[in-house]
Write an enzyme that holds these catalytic residues in place. Structure first.
Site, PDB file in Angstrom:
ATOM      1  N   SER A 268      20.844  16.778   9.110  1.00  0.00           N
ATOM      2  CA  SER A 268      22.053  16.131   8.620  1.00  0.00           C
ATOM      3  C   SER A 268      23.270  16.760   9.290  1.00  0.00           C
ATOM      4  CB  SER A 268      22.173  16.280   7.100  1.00  0.00           C
ATOM      5  OG  SER A 268      22.500  17.615   6.758  1.00  0.00           O
ATOM      6  N   LYS A 269      24.401  16.052   9.173  1.00  0.00           N
ATOM      7  CA  LYS A 269      25.642  16.584   9.751  1.00  0.00           C
ATOM      8  C   LYS A 269      26.044  17.905   9.096  1.00  0.00           C
ATOM      9  CE  LYS A 269      27.506  12.009  10.913  1.00  0.00           C
ATOM     10  NZ  LYS A 269      28.617  11.056  10.691  1.00  0.00           N
ATOM     11  N   ARG A 270      25.576  18.128   7.877  1.00  0.00           N
ATOM     12  CA  ARG A 270      25.937  19.364   7.177  1.00  0.00           C
ATOM     13  C   ARG A 270      25.346  20.605   7.854  1.00  0.00           C
ATOM     14  NH1 ARG A 270      24.896  15.703   3.149  1.00  0.00           N
ATOM     15  NH2 ARG A 270      22.761  16.418   2.906  1.00  0.00           N
ATOM     16  N   ALA A 272      25.538  21.191  10.965  1.00  0.00           N
ATOM     17  CA  ALA A 272      26.240  21.406  12.229  1.00  0.00           C
ATOM     18  C   ALA A 272      26.838  22.798  12.334  1.00  0.00           C
ATOM     19  CB  ALA A 272      27.322  20.350  12.399  1.00  0.00           C
TER      20      ALA A 272
END
Length: 517
Positions: A268-270, A272
């Protein structure tokens, strides 16, 4: 109401030109999942002589990020995924921003209402919140209870005309089943009673993805819809919408999920921020600054969900265009393996023509504090470092000393292994003398190596001990490109000056009992 099933193509590939679209939302940077979708779209379009369409799905105005559209385009272009039609290019099916197509969606939503496939819903947010609360208390999954589904159509129209806030919902059949076909997973049959009456148009008049994307795909003649697996739960709804209009469906392709590098949990983008700490990223714009080649990124993401055979792993873009086949896509999740990206990046760096690599390295040297570096200046250095770098941003660390007037070795690093400062000083003095005797006109790697190896034999030491002192003296670092080729490029005057500096440093250490060993 029983929607009819139109003829649906289920072929894995097509010999006729494919029209595909990449339709990102401008709510953030382009990430690996989006890039893979765009790549597969691009490959299919180029392989079949079709069209690759870029459509910006920006109807979610609350999540819209200014500048995100421009970043998306820049990242796609960096990857080499140039589109044929889009917001900046136009085309026969524009406009290509959904925010500019609001009236089109309104007309098609009205058509669904008029045909009995959709209805106006006047339930307030407060009522819906209470309804969901009661459903959860009963252990039911949240769903719309159909209060407005049975309103008299005339009454509903009067309330709309009076300006009463409302949404438009799809009137899902409550009996029977729907069978949808995904190219990777085959037929998927779902009981209609398990499907909700999804909202198609919000109270502010903006159409949701469920309606807008289906209308656009049809009007733009999209033949293959390649998208993420997150759309599988609403896939039956989208097929229902197509069938309610009586449209022929595209080939539906829902790609595999990306897992975290550990293989546990969806990417997920979390994640990153954690990746950036490790000099990695899931965002395309970051990968460029981290020194990755677009060729390597394309190679890497192409193989996360597709394979040509069980052994081929190196692909250029022409290779991918030739060999890509929807039939070889895999539905199983793929872990994001950054070590594989490093591997591919090294392969593609080594495959670059030397002039091309020199040109690509310039910006990294500028960013590292060498603003005067040019591709011409890098050209003789490239053969020395091309097999030694994994990412382009490593090059200034390895070869920056070529562009410094002076270097600053760590004094202790001038001391050869298993020797002391005095012994290392003797090596430095003798090495400088040998190098000084090489004529300026003959200052070439092979002419430098022979007398230096003779010195090694004369001193009765190992080559690594002697060459190590010279390496640190001239480059300021223990690890460098091949020594004699390095000396040739650095030049005689600068080499001797750096040797003199190293001799002075060793003299100071040799005269100090505390640092002599």
């Amino acid at each position: 109401m029983t929607p009819t099933t139109p003829e649906t193509s289920t072929t894995s590939s097509t010999s006729s030109p494919a029209r595909v679209r990449f339709a990102p939302s401008p709510t953030g940077f382009l990430h690996l999942g989006g890039a893979r979708t765009a790549l597969y779209d691009f490959l299919l379009a180029r392989q079949t002589g079709g069209q690759f369409v870029l459509r910006i799905e920006d109807t979610d105005r609350k999540r819209y990020i200014p500048g995100a559209e421009e970043e998306l385009m820049a990242s796609l272009r960096w990857l080499g995924l140039e589109w044929d039609e889009g917001p900046d290019k136009g085309g026969p099916y524009g406009p290509y921003r959904q925010s500019e197509r609001k009236e089109i969606y309104r007309q098609y939503a009205q058509q669904l209402v008029d045909s009995g496939h959709a209805y106006y819903c006047f339930c307030t947010p407060q009522r819906l919140a209470q309804m969901r609360k009661e459903q959860q208390a009963r252990g039911e999954p949240p769903h719309y209870d159909g209060t407005c589904r049975h309103l008299d159509p005339e009454e509903a129209r009067r309330r709309v005309a009076a300006g009463e806030p409302h949404v438009i919902r799809f009137k899902m059949p409550k009996e029977g089943t729907i069978t949808v076909h995904d190219l990777l997973r085959g037929d998927i049959m779902v009981e209609n009673r398990t499907l909700d009456d999804y909202i198609l148009v919000k109270s502010d008049g903006w159409a949701l993805y469920h309606l807008a994307a289906m209308v656009d795909d049809h009007l733009m003649g999209i033949t293959h819809v390649i998208r993420g697996s997150e759309w599988l739960p609403t896939f039956p709804l989208h097929a229902h919408i197509y069938r309610a209009f009586g449209w022929k469906e595209p080939v539906w392709v829902h790609l595999s999920v990306f897992l975290k590098p550990s293989g546990k949990g969806k990417m997920s983008k979390r994640d990153a921020a954690a990746f950036r700490k490790g000099h990695k990223s899931i965002f395309i714009k970051d990968l460029e600054s981290l020194g990755y080649l677009p060729e390597a990124v394309n190679n890497w993401i192409a193989l996360m969900g597709w394979s040509y055979d069980d052994h081929t792993e190196f692909f250029t873009m022409p290779d991918l265009i030739e060999k890509f086949d929807l039939a070889r896509l895999k539905p199983s999740p793929a872990a994001v393996n950054f070590s594989k990206l490093d591997h591919f990046n090294g392969l593609h760096i080594r495959a670059l023509p030397e002039d091309d690599l020199a040109r690509r390295l310039v910006s990294y040297f500028h960013a590292a504090g060498y603003p005067e570096v040019t591709a011409e200046a890098l050209r003789p250095i490239v053969p020395l470092i091309q097999t030694r770098i994994t990412t382009l941003d490593e090059a200034p660390n390895i070869a920056g000393f070529f562009f410094k007037e002076t270097v600053e070795p760590v004094p202790e690093e001038l001391i050869a292994k298993k020797l002391d400062a005095a012994q290392s000083l003797e090596i430095a003095r003798r090495a400088r003398q040998v190098l000084a005797n090489v004529p300026e006109g003959n200052w070439r790697a092979e002419a430098l190596e022979a007398p230096m190896r003779a010195l090694v034999d004369e001193l009765g030491l190992k080559a690594g001990q002697v060459f190590g002192v010279v390496r640190v003296a001239v480059t300021g670092q223990r690890v460098s490109p091949p020594l004699f080729e390095t000396l040739e490029i650095v030049g005689k005057a600068k080499t001797l000056a750096r040797m003199e500096q190293a001799i002075a440093m060793l003299e100071e250490m040799a005269s100090s009992p505390a640092q002599a060993a």
